[in-house]
Write an enzyme that holds these catalytic residues in place. Structure first.
Site, short mmCIF file in Angstrom:
data_model
loop_
_atom_site.label_atom_id
_atom_site.label_comp_id
_atom_site.label_asym_id
_atom_site.label_seq_id
_atom_site.Cartn_x
_atom_site.Cartn_y
_atom_site.Cartn_z
N SER A 61 3.38 -2.15 10.34
CA SER A 61 4.82 -2.28 10.60
C SER A 61 5.39 -3.65 10.22
O SER A 61 6.27 -4.17 10.91
CB SER A 61 5.14 -1.94 12.06
OG SER A 61 4.85 -0.57 12.32
N HIS A 120 -9.53 1.35 4.93
CA HIS A 120 -8.25 1.51 5.64
C HIS A 120 -8.46 2.48 6.81
O HIS A 120 -9.24 3.42 6.71
CB HIS A 120 -7.18 2.05 4.68
CG HIS A 120 -5.81 2.03 5.27
ND1 HIS A 120 -5.38 2.98 6.16
CD2 HIS A 120 -4.79 1.15 5.15
CE1 HIS A 120 -4.15 2.69 6.55
NE2 HIS A 120 -3.76 1.59 5.94
N ASN A 170 0.87 -1.18 0.00
CA ASN A 170 0.00 0.00 0.00
C ASN A 170 0.91 1.23 0.00
O ASN A 170 1.52 1.54 1.01
CB ASN A 170 -0.88 -0.05 1.27
CG ASN A 170 -1.67 1.23 1.48
OD1 ASN A 170 -1.77 2.08 0.59
ND2 ASN A 170 -2.23 1.37 2.68
N TRP A 171 0.99 1.89 -1.14
CA TRP A 171 1.90 3.04 -1.26
C TRP A 171 1.34 4.30 -0.61
O TRP A 171 2.02 5.30 -0.50
CB TRP A 171 2.22 3.31 -2.74
CG TRP A 171 3.30 2.42 -3.28
CD1 TRP A 171 3.77 1.26 -2.71
CD2 TRP A 171 4.05 2.60 -4.48
NE1 TRP A 171 4.77 0.73 -3.49
CE2 TRP A 171 4.96 1.53 -4.58
CE3 TRP A 171 4.05 3.57 -5.48
CZ2 TRP A 171 5.86 1.41 -5.64
CZ3 TRP A 171 4.93 3.45 -6.55
CH2 TRP A 171 5.83 2.38 -6.62
N LYS A 172 0.06 4.27 -0.23
CA LYS A 172 -0.59 5.46 0.35
C LYS A 172 -0.36 6.68 -0.57
O LYS A 172 -0.30 6.49 -1.78
CB LYS A 172 -0.08 5.69 1.78
CG LYS A 172 -0.18 4.41 2.62
CD LYS A 172 0.03 4.63 4.08
CE LYS A 172 -0.12 3.30 4.80
NZ LYS A 172 -0.06 3.42 6.24
N GLY A 219 2.74 2.26 10.71
CA GLY A 219 3.77 3.29 10.56
C GLY A 219 4.51 3.64 11.84
O GLY A 219 5.24 4.63 11.89
N GLU A 222 -6.81 4.88 7.83
CA GLU A 222 -6.59 6.29 7.50
C GLU A 222 -7.82 6.88 6.81
O GLU A 222 -8.13 8.06 6.98
CB GLU A 222 -5.31 6.43 6.64
CG GLU A 222 -4.07 6.21 7.50
CD GLU A 222 -2.85 5.64 6.79
OE1 GLU A 222 -2.81 5.67 5.55
OE2 GLU A 222 -1.96 5.13 7.50
N GLY A 263 2.80 -1.15 4.22
CA GLY A 263 2.86 0.26 3.83
C GLY A 263 4.28 0.68 3.50
O GLY A 263 4.80 0.43 2.41
N GLY A 264 4.93 1.31 4.46
CA GLY A 264 6.26 1.91 4.24
C GLY A 264 7.27 0.98 3.58
O GLY A 264 8.02 1.42 2.69
N GLU A 304 -5.43 -4.68 10.69
CA GLU A 304 -4.38 -3.68 10.88
C GLU A 304 -4.64 -2.90 12.17
O GLU A 304 -5.45 -1.96 12.17
CB GLU A 304 -4.36 -2.70 9.71
CG GLU A 304 -4.06 -3.35 8.38
CD GLU A 304 -3.46 -2.35 7.40
OE1 GLU A 304 -2.35 -2.58 6.94
OE2 GLU A 304 -4.11 -1.32 7.14
P1 PGA Z 1 2.93 0.30 7.53
O1 PGA Z 1 1.44 0.52 6.98
O2 PGA Z 1 3.41 -1.02 6.96
O3 PGA Z 1 3.71 1.47 7.05
O4 PGA Z 1 2.83 0.22 9.02
C1 PGA Z 1 0.54 -0.55 6.79
C2 PGA Z 1 -0.76 -0.04 6.24
O5 PGA Z 1 -1.25 1.02 6.67
O6 PGA Z 1 -1.36 -0.68 5.35
#
Ligand code: PGA
Length: 250
Positions: free
Chosen positions: A213, A98, A12-14, A174, A100, A234-235, A168
């Site tokens: 994470s 998600h 997930n590149w956000k 993050g 967010e 994500g990251g 999640e």
């Molecule tokens: P993260 O994000 O791996 O950077 O913690 C995961 C996500 O929000 O899908």
């Protein structure tokens, strides 16, 4: 020893990535061509990159997805993107609900369920996210919160359809923090039971991804857990060099 079951690893590149970063996706696909992974792999870039990434990755092992879609196919919804638009751009997946989106766009379970319906209508495979905040975990409410999100965000029309659920924990996203392996297993077991009760056979088999994470250093341990059918990353999905070891883990 029997080969471990294939997992579903999704990046997930956000809100990260300009056209130059398509090269990271291409590097990932090239490496997987040279040395295939037993796992299914997806990348969800920002909407602006979906079409270019899908073209670049056509014919490779890497599937492309969106990060959200509107519940309607078209209409006066400034700034939104429909599932049909993502599909036409070359997406086969879409992340929905998600944390967010739930936090910054006030998405409710009912809205997430409507988006899931939209994804199915357009022929996209939804990846539906659930997870508790730190306060909810501290208050011992994790399982109740996750059960409630599953009840509200997964429409009965998912029955018989391909989809994935992503657990999640909001406080793990993050932050570099993760639940213990036992805690992840406990929640995934509960999610499986809830999905089975709600959706029958599809609820019994849809992969349950863990997200929050996930890194090259912890991916293998997490992916080895019972009822962990993959990871939402994500990251660590932004660079092929970080994402590849995760895609190859488990
Ligand atoms: P993260 O994000 O791996 O950077 O913690 C995961 C996500 O929000 O899908």
């Amino acid at each position: 020893m029997p080969a471990p079951a294939a997992r579903f690893i999704v990046g997930n590149w956000k809100m990260n990535g300009l056209s130059a970063e398509i090269s990271e996706a291409a590097a990932l696909a090239d490496s997987l061509k040279d040395e295939p992974s037993p796992h299914r792999v997806g990348l969800c870039p920002p909407a602006t990159l979906v079409e270019r990434m899908a073209r670049k990755l056509a014919g490779t092992a890497v599937e492309v997805g969106g990060q959200d879609c509107h519940g309607s196919a078209s209409g006066a919804f400034t700034g939104d993107v429909s599932a049909e638009m993502l599909k036409e751009a070359g997406a086969s997946l879409v992340i929905l609900g998600h944390s967010e989106r739930r936090a910054y766009h006030n998405e409710t379970d009912a809205e997430v369920a409507a988006k899931v319906e939209a994804a199915l209508r357009a022929g996209l495979e939804p990846i539906i996210c659930v997870g508790e905040t730190l306060d909810e975990r501290k208050a011992g409410k994790t399982l109740a919160i996750v059960r409630g999100q599953i009840a509200g965000s997964l429409p009965t029309s998912l029955s018989g359809k391909a989809f994935a659920l992503a657990y999640e924990p909001v406080w793990a996203i993050g932050t570099g923090l993760t639940p213990t392996l036992e805690e992840i297993e406990e929640v995934h077991r509960e999610i499986r039971a809830a999905m089975k009760a709600q959706l029958g056979a599809s609820g019994a088999t849809a992969p349950i991804l863990y997200g929050g994470s996930v890194k090259p250093s912890n991916a293998a341990d997490i992916l080895a857990l019972a009822e962990v059918g993959g990871a939402l990353v994500g990251g660590a999905s932004l660079k092929a060099d970080d994402f590849l070891p995760i895609v190859r883990a488990g």
